[in-house]
Write an enzyme that holds these catalytic residues in place. Structure first.
Site, PDB file in Angstrom:
ATOM      1  N   HIS A 184      -3.965  -9.448  -0.453  1.00  0.00           N
ATOM      2  CA  HIS A 184      -3.048 -10.601  -1.207  1.00  0.00           C
ATOM      3  C   HIS A 184      -2.663 -11.640  -0.159  1.00  0.00           C
ATOM      4  O   HIS A 184      -2.293 -12.774  -0.639  1.00  0.00           O
ATOM      5  CB  HIS A 184      -1.707  -9.756  -1.518  1.00  0.00           C
ATOM      6  CG  HIS A 184      -0.793  -9.390  -0.380  1.00  0.00           C
ATOM      7  ND1 HIS A 184      -0.614  -8.159  -0.052  1.00  0.00           N
ATOM      8  CD2 HIS A 184       0.135 -10.421   0.098  1.00  0.00           C
ATOM      9  CE1 HIS A 184       0.331  -8.126   0.889  1.00  0.00           C
ATOM     10  NE2 HIS A 184       0.978  -9.126   0.864  1.00  0.00           N
ATOM     11  N   ASP A 195      -5.801  -3.217  -1.136  1.00  0.00           N
ATOM     12  CA  ASP A 195      -5.172  -4.415  -0.369  1.00  0.00           C
ATOM     13  C   ASP A 195      -5.519  -4.827   1.196  1.00  0.00           C
ATOM     14  O   ASP A 195      -4.740  -5.102   1.835  1.00  0.00           O
ATOM     15  CB  ASP A 195      -3.791  -4.268  -0.286  1.00  0.00           C
ATOM     16  CG  ASP A 195      -2.915  -5.781  -0.423  1.00  0.00           C
ATOM     17  OD1 ASP A 195      -3.454  -6.617  -0.644  1.00  0.00           O
ATOM     18  OD2 ASP A 195      -1.607  -5.501  -0.109  1.00  0.00           O
ATOM     19  N   GLY A 251       5.772 -12.055   5.519  1.00  0.00           N
ATOM     20  CA  GLY A 251       4.971 -12.532   6.972  1.00  0.00           C
ATOM     21  C   GLY A 251       4.333 -11.334   7.730  1.00  0.00           C
ATOM     22  O   GLY A 251       3.284 -11.392   8.551  1.00  0.00           O
ATOM     23  N   ASN A 252       4.894 -10.386   7.573  1.00  0.00           N
ATOM     24  CA  ASN A 252       4.203  -8.911   8.305  1.00  0.00           C
ATOM     25  C   ASN A 252       3.199  -8.694   7.458  1.00  0.00           C
ATOM     26  O   ASN A 252       2.258  -7.763   8.290  1.00  0.00           O
ATOM     27  CB  ASN A 252       5.290  -8.031   8.153  1.00  0.00           C
ATOM     28  CG  ASN A 252       6.426  -7.724   9.387  1.00  0.00           C
ATOM     29  OD1 ASN A 252       7.655  -8.024   9.282  1.00  0.00           O
ATOM     30  ND2 ASN A 252       5.737  -7.824  10.698  1.00  0.00           N
ATOM     31  N   SER A 253       2.620  -8.943   6.431  1.00  0.00           N
ATOM     32  CA  SER A 253       1.571  -8.570   5.597  1.00  0.00           C
ATOM     33  C   SER A 253       0.297  -8.735   6.535  1.00  0.00           C
ATOM     34  O   SER A 253       0.040  -9.972   7.218  1.00  0.00           O
ATOM     35  CB  SER A 253       1.387  -9.379   4.396  1.00  0.00           C
ATOM     36  OG  SER A 253       2.204  -8.944   3.227  1.00  0.00           O
ATOM     37  N   LEU A 304     -16.042  11.201  -8.119  1.00  0.00           N
ATOM     38  CA  LEU A 304     -16.050  12.690  -8.598  1.00  0.00           C
ATOM     39  C   LEU A 304     -16.447  13.014 -10.046  1.00  0.00           C
ATOM     40  O   LEU A 304     -17.350  13.747 -10.064  1.00  0.00           O
ATOM     41  CB  LEU A 304     -14.830  13.300  -8.096  1.00  0.00           C
ATOM     42  CG  LEU A 304     -14.809  14.485  -8.447  1.00  0.00           C
ATOM     43  CD1 LEU A 304     -15.678  15.532  -7.601  1.00  0.00           C
ATOM     44  CD2 LEU A 304     -13.211  15.169  -7.920  1.00  0.00           C
ATOM     45  N   GLY A 305     -15.973  12.071 -10.778  1.00  0.00           N
ATOM     46  CA  GLY A 305     -16.225  11.977 -12.260  1.00  0.00           C
ATOM     47  C   GLY A 305     -15.197  12.733 -12.855  1.00  0.00           C
ATOM     48  O   GLY A 305     -15.450  13.318 -14.087  1.00  0.00           O
ATOM     49  N   VAL A 306     -14.025  12.469 -12.528  1.00  0.00           N
ATOM     50  CA  VAL A 306     -12.888  13.133 -13.537  1.00  0.00           C
ATOM     51  C   VAL A 306     -11.741  12.190 -13.380  1.00  0.00           C
ATOM     52  O   VAL A 306     -11.560  11.222 -12.460  1.00  0.00           O
ATOM     53  CB  VAL A 306     -12.442  14.489 -12.443  1.00  0.00           C
ATOM     54  CG1 VAL A 306     -13.444  15.528 -12.503  1.00  0.00           C
ATOM     55  CG2 VAL A 306     -12.005  14.241 -11.019  1.00  0.00           C
ATOM     56  N   ILE A 327      -7.588  12.282 -13.173  1.00  0.00           N
ATOM     57  CA  ILE A 327      -6.801  13.144 -12.724  1.00  0.00           C
ATOM     58  C   ILE A 327      -5.536  12.673 -12.721  1.00  0.00           C
ATOM     59  O   ILE A 327      -5.186  11.487 -13.081  1.00  0.00           O
ATOM     60  CB  ILE A 327      -6.930  13.351 -11.034  1.00  0.00           C
ATOM     61  CG1 ILE A 327      -6.926  12.124 -10.547  1.00  0.00           C
ATOM     62  CG2 ILE A 327      -8.337  14.253 -11.054  1.00  0.00           C
ATOM     63  CD1 ILE A 327      -6.959  12.530  -8.847  1.00  0.00           C
TER      64      ILE A 327
END
Length: 496
Positions: free
Chosen positions: A127, A157, A236-238, A293-295, A297
């Protein structure tokens, strides 16, 4: 009520898992030698006995990690930020309704990052640089370098930048999986554009899911498994590092929960085990190869625990009929996943995080509870078919076409759709109309062009091609769709 906020600074200063895949080719991990590149870490032996020992630990961790922490300056093109009445769109009066004024200068923002290789690879948050037209990195020694966005992953992110350099100071990466609640941590970065800053706190919790990734329309398979800390984190810490008392990075600072937008005791960081896996793929391939995995959840509720005969409400419920790898392995709807490769799975987020550490084509052992009975199956993971995130700005109509047609336009991306608050996410949208040009009375900003002189328009290249066919004084016929979804046809004659 607390609001979850990502932490890029908008201005210079703020005050106040398809088809099973074959095994992947073994490629050397571009980040695996980080420890060898870093300076030898001072050992902190035994328990912290008192204030002096704790201060010494903080000093050591801070001085070890700070040389690799960078300030990330970002420029983005000016853009409309609010709805503008139709009659004022594309006019100088847009600015009075919250739109960007004509010829407005680029917007500026900032964040943090940290160097992970001597030749200039840098980790930060997606971001921070998602809409960047220009990125500049300021090193700890005050050198300013132009950075290229190597790749971005809205699902976690995480983004990777690259600057030209050699022998740069490198952050040592730690083991976020070994982190425990109560461990001391330091948050490093450039909050509020004030300069390098260190704050201290503890790990408040692990595996937090906040729902913020779902807010990004580019996040097609969002994964949240944050480290929570009470170390002070602010805008700003991002992208800056969260480090342990040896100065080793164990997380990437990402968000805060706050009623004001500033620190109020709740900060969140992407675990470095996940960030490193994502960064590795971005550096190698420019995109992330995600296992499947194909599920579908969800977390386990107390009612689920009773129905599925679980000893406690923990694990991840297979909520829909499995497909692909899961179905082939014999997993069924209603099964509860309680372990992967011997690692206990507490909830759905833990399952997603465990799978994210794997690669498509790998075989994993999945422990299940099927109505009170324990089962163990082996699954060969498939690969999610996700479209890579573009690092380029959307294509726009060239100036010669603008002068001939009397309007500017660009291809719609999810970002453009958000910027213009459009009810559609593809096609070509009018972004500016020459108020002294031939289209002034026919078009308005925000219209989607569907046909131009009888030809379907899918890209700006279609607009450019048709503009090149026009002769002076020719007639333009456009089928467009307004922002409220109404289709309209407009006709006008271009200048002689």
């Amino acid at each position: 009520m607390n609001r979850i906020r990502k932490l890029a600074v908008p201005g210079a200063l703020v005050v106040g898992m398809g088809v099973a895949a074959t095994a992947m080719e073994v490629v050397k991990d571009p980040l695996q030698d980080l420890g060898a590149q870093s300076a030898v870490q001072p050992a902190i032996a035994g328990r912290v006995a008192g204030p002096e020992s704790l201060s010494a630990a903080f000093r050591t961790a801070s001085s070890t990690a700070l040389p690799a922490v960078v300030y990330v300056k970002v420029q983005t093109a000016a853009r409309p930020v609010a709805q503008v009445p139709e009659q004022f769109r594309g006019t100088p009066y847009e600015q009075f309704f919250g739109g960007a004024p004509r010829n407005a200068p680029p917007q500026e923002g900032s964040g943090s990052g940290f160097i992970v290789s001597e030749d200039g690879y840098i980790l930060t948050n997606n971001h921070v640089v998602a809409n960047a037209s220009r990125v500049t990195v300021v090193l700890a020694d005050k050198r300013e370098l132009t950075a290229k966005v190597v790749g971005r992953d809205p699902n976690t992110d995480i983004a990777v930048l690259k600057v030209d350099g050699s022998g740069l100071p490198v952050a040592q990466l730690g083991d976020s999986d070994a982190l425990q609640t109560g461990d001391w941590v330091l948050a490093l970065g450039y909050p509020l554009s004030l300069g390098q800053t260190t704050t201290a706190g503890i790990v408040s919790a692990k595996g937090r899911s906040l729902g913020i990734m779902q807010q990004d329309r580019n996040a097609t398979a969002p994964l949240e498994h944050f480290i929570q800390t009470d170390a002070a984190i602010n805008p700003g810490n991002s992208g800056g590092p969260l480090v342990d008392l040896q100065g080793r990075v164990i997380g990437v600072n990402t968000a805060i929960a706050s009623p004001t937008g500033f620190y109020s005791g709740y900060g969140f960081a992407v675990p470095i085990s996940l960030a490193k896996r994502v960064a590795d793929d971005l550096i190698r391939y420019g995109t992330v190869h995600r296992p499947m995995l194909g599920v579908q959840i969800r977390g386990v509720t107390p009612a689920d625990a009773e129905v599925f005969r679980l000893p406690s409400p923990s694990g991840a419920v297979v909520a829909t009929e499995p497909t692909g790898p899961a179905k082939e392995a014999g997993i069924r709807m209603g099964d509860v996943v309680v372990g992967v490769d011997g690692r206990a799975i507490a909830d759905d987020g833990a399952l997603m995080a465990a799978l994210a550490a794997k690669r498509p084509g790998e075989r994993v052992t999945v422990d299940l509870v099927r109505y009170g009975e324990r089962e163990r199956v082996t699954v060969k993971l498939g690969e999610l078919d996700l479209k890579p995130v573009s690092n380029d700005a959307p294509a726009a109509v060239r100036r010669d076409a603008v002068e001939r047609l009397g309007f500017n336009a660009m291809e719609v991306t999810p970002q453009v759709a958000r910027q213009y608050r459009l009810p559609f996410s593809e096609g070509v949208v009018v972004t500016e109309v020459d108020r002294a040009g031939p289209a002034a009375s026919a078009l308005t900003g925000g219209m989607r062009i569907e046909r131009l002189n009888g030809r379907e328009v899918r890209s700006v290249e279609d607009v450019r091609a048709e503009a090149s066919r026009l002769k002076p004084g020719g007639v333009v016929s456009i089928v467009a769709r307004t922002q409220d979804g109404q289709q309209t046809i407009v006709n006008y004659r271009i200048r002689e």
